[in-house]
Scaffold this motif. Structure first.
Motif, PDB file in Angstrom:
ATOM      1  N   GLU A 216      -5.141  -1.570  11.792  1.00 64.91           N
ATOM      2  CA  GLU A 216      -4.140  -0.667  10.820  1.00 64.91           C
ATOM      3  C   GLU A 216      -3.138  -1.622  10.097  1.00 64.91           C
ATOM      4  O   GLU A 216      -2.484  -2.275  11.004  1.00 64.91           O
ATOM      5  CB  GLU A 216      -3.571   0.598  11.507  1.00 64.91           C
ATOM      6  N   ARG A 261       0.913   4.058   6.045  1.00 64.58           N
ATOM      7  CA  ARG A 261       0.069   4.712   5.064  1.00 64.58           C
ATOM      8  C   ARG A 261      -1.197   4.915   5.539  1.00 64.58           C
ATOM      9  O   ARG A 261      -2.229   5.231   4.702  1.00 64.58           O
ATOM     10  CB  ARG A 261      -0.055   3.903   3.840  1.00 64.58           C
ATOM     11  N   GLN A 263      -3.662   3.054   6.459  1.00 66.51           N
ATOM     12  CA  GLN A 263      -4.584   2.273   5.827  1.00 66.51           C
ATOM     13  C   GLN A 263      -5.295   1.235   7.040  1.00 66.51           C
ATOM     14  O   GLN A 263      -4.684   0.611   7.574  1.00 66.51           O
ATOM     15  CB  GLN A 263      -4.046   0.955   4.850  1.00 66.51           C
ATOM     16  N   TYR A 268      -8.039  -4.776   6.753  1.00 65.13           N
ATOM     17  CA  TYR A 268      -6.585  -4.873   6.760  1.00 65.13           C
ATOM     18  C   TYR A 268      -6.124  -5.752   7.817  1.00 65.13           C
ATOM     19  O   TYR A 268      -4.957  -5.846   8.396  1.00 65.13           O
ATOM     20  CB  TYR A 268      -6.026  -3.318   7.099  1.00 65.13           C
TER      21      TYR A 268
END
Length: 366
Positions: A216, A261, A263, A268
């Protein structure tokens, strides 16, 4: 042949290297990036350390050992790495978060104060404190000088005989009759035991870990912060969990929102640039918890590597490799205790702390 090979030289890998040389083992370690890089979870000037851990009493023994080892690291390195300021967990009075924080305080054996909203405003005028907020203050908390601590662990490991290879990606690891063969960018190396501590990339070396972990993106903002304020985290009524702490001495602070957020995914692992949405999210979070501070004007990107329940993984695989996850965004403070436990597992010794809550099997069942 080295006794222990370590894949990944962030905080967990470096702590393992330092622990291994203290145990008298020969060590080789590898990282795909340069020393002090910003591509993992361990970089930055500071990390919070909380003496009372609201995530639950299951962390208490690991935390106690970590405090002992941070003191040992300071002594061995000859420099200050832990800044004791006190620290707070804050949230809505009567909430599940504060109930867990209070339970952890009561079972920790550590000193603490319970502060209501009025007490918080008197003690820390810079805090934005609604009437329904309370906090638990732990005088033993503070922050770690993380970049300096990482460098100290690397330096002490090398002084103890460890060979640390930077900018040297590991392509694969094979089991051999005598241990393991590590296929690195500059050649092959043999080790009796292997510790996998590759952070967001650890899943590349173990399929079960890959399925159990999610990478993340996390962004923190740096800003000119208040004087005479300890590090703190606060859970808002909407569930956002905000943390803020000094970014080392000098008046600069850092602030983040856990799971930023949201993500998530293998994309990532790489560093995406900070954008307007990142800046707005962090400016809004800052306004929720502190008064009269300018918005963040600089930013750092790191990665969480999360398990399903946000615990750690510290376990041994079927082939004997020791698995160390990147600890779901809250592991840095435990690094020297995790490194020591990983080395004990590798050498077939009993760890000093109870590790069942951090098993891989637990995560694969969730």
């Amino acid at each position: 042949m080295a006794e222990i090979g370590i894949i990944g030289l962030g905080a967990m890998g470096l702590a393992s290297a330092w622990a291994a040389v203290r145990a008298g083992a020969s060590v080789i370690g590898f990282d795909r990036f340069s020393a002090g890089h910003e591509r993992g979870s361990s970089h930055g000037e500071s990390r919070m350390i909380r003496r009372i851990y609201s995530e639950g009493a299951l962390y208490n023994a690991l935390l106690d050992r970590a405090y002992d080892l941070w003191a040992a690291l300071e002594a061995d390195a000859g420099e200050r790495l832990f800044v004791k300021t006190g620290g707070m967990d804050a949230g809505i009075a009567g909430s599940a978060f504060m109930a867990e924080a209070l339970s952890s305080a009561e079972t920790s054996g550590q000193a603490y104060d319970v502060l209501d909203a009025a007490s918080l405003r008197r003690r820390y005028p810079a805090l934005a404190v609604p009437d329904d907020v309370m906090a638990i203050f732990a005088p033993g908390s503070g922050y770690l000088l993380s970049d300096a601590a990482n460098a100290a662990m690397a330096r002490l490991a090398e002084a103890g005989g460890a060979d640390l290879y930077w900018d040297c990606p590991v392509k694969r690891i094979d089991r051999t009759n005598g241990g393991f063969r590590i296929h690195a960018a500059d050649g092959n190396y043999d080790a009796d035991h292997v510790i996998l501590a590759a952070g967001p990339w650890v899943g590349e070396f173990d399929g079960d870990l890959d399925r159990a972990l999610t990478v993340e993106r996390q962004v923190v903002g740096l800003f000119d912060g208040p004087d005479d304020m300890p590090p703190f985290q606060r859970v808002l009524a909407d569930g956002r969990r905000i943390y803020a702490l000094p970014n080392g001495p000098g008046g600069r602070w850092k602030l983040g929102v856990y799971h930023h957020r949201k993500q998530r995914g293998p994309d990532y692992r790489e560093t995406l640039p900070v954008d307007a949405a990142d800046r707005a999210l962090l400016a809004d979070a800052l306004g929720e918890v502190l008064q009269d501070c300018p918005p963040p004007d600089a930013f750092e990107v790191c990665r969480f590597t999360n398990t399903a329940d946000h615990r750690f993984i510290l376990d041994t695989a079927e082939d004997g490799r020791v698995l160390v996850s990147a600890c779901s965004g809250h592991g840095y403070k435990f690094a020297p205790a995790i490194g020591e436990a990983a080395v004990a597992l590798a050498l077939g010794e009993a760890p000093r702390v109870y590790l069942s809550p951090f098993s891989l099997a637990r995560q694969t069942k969730l």
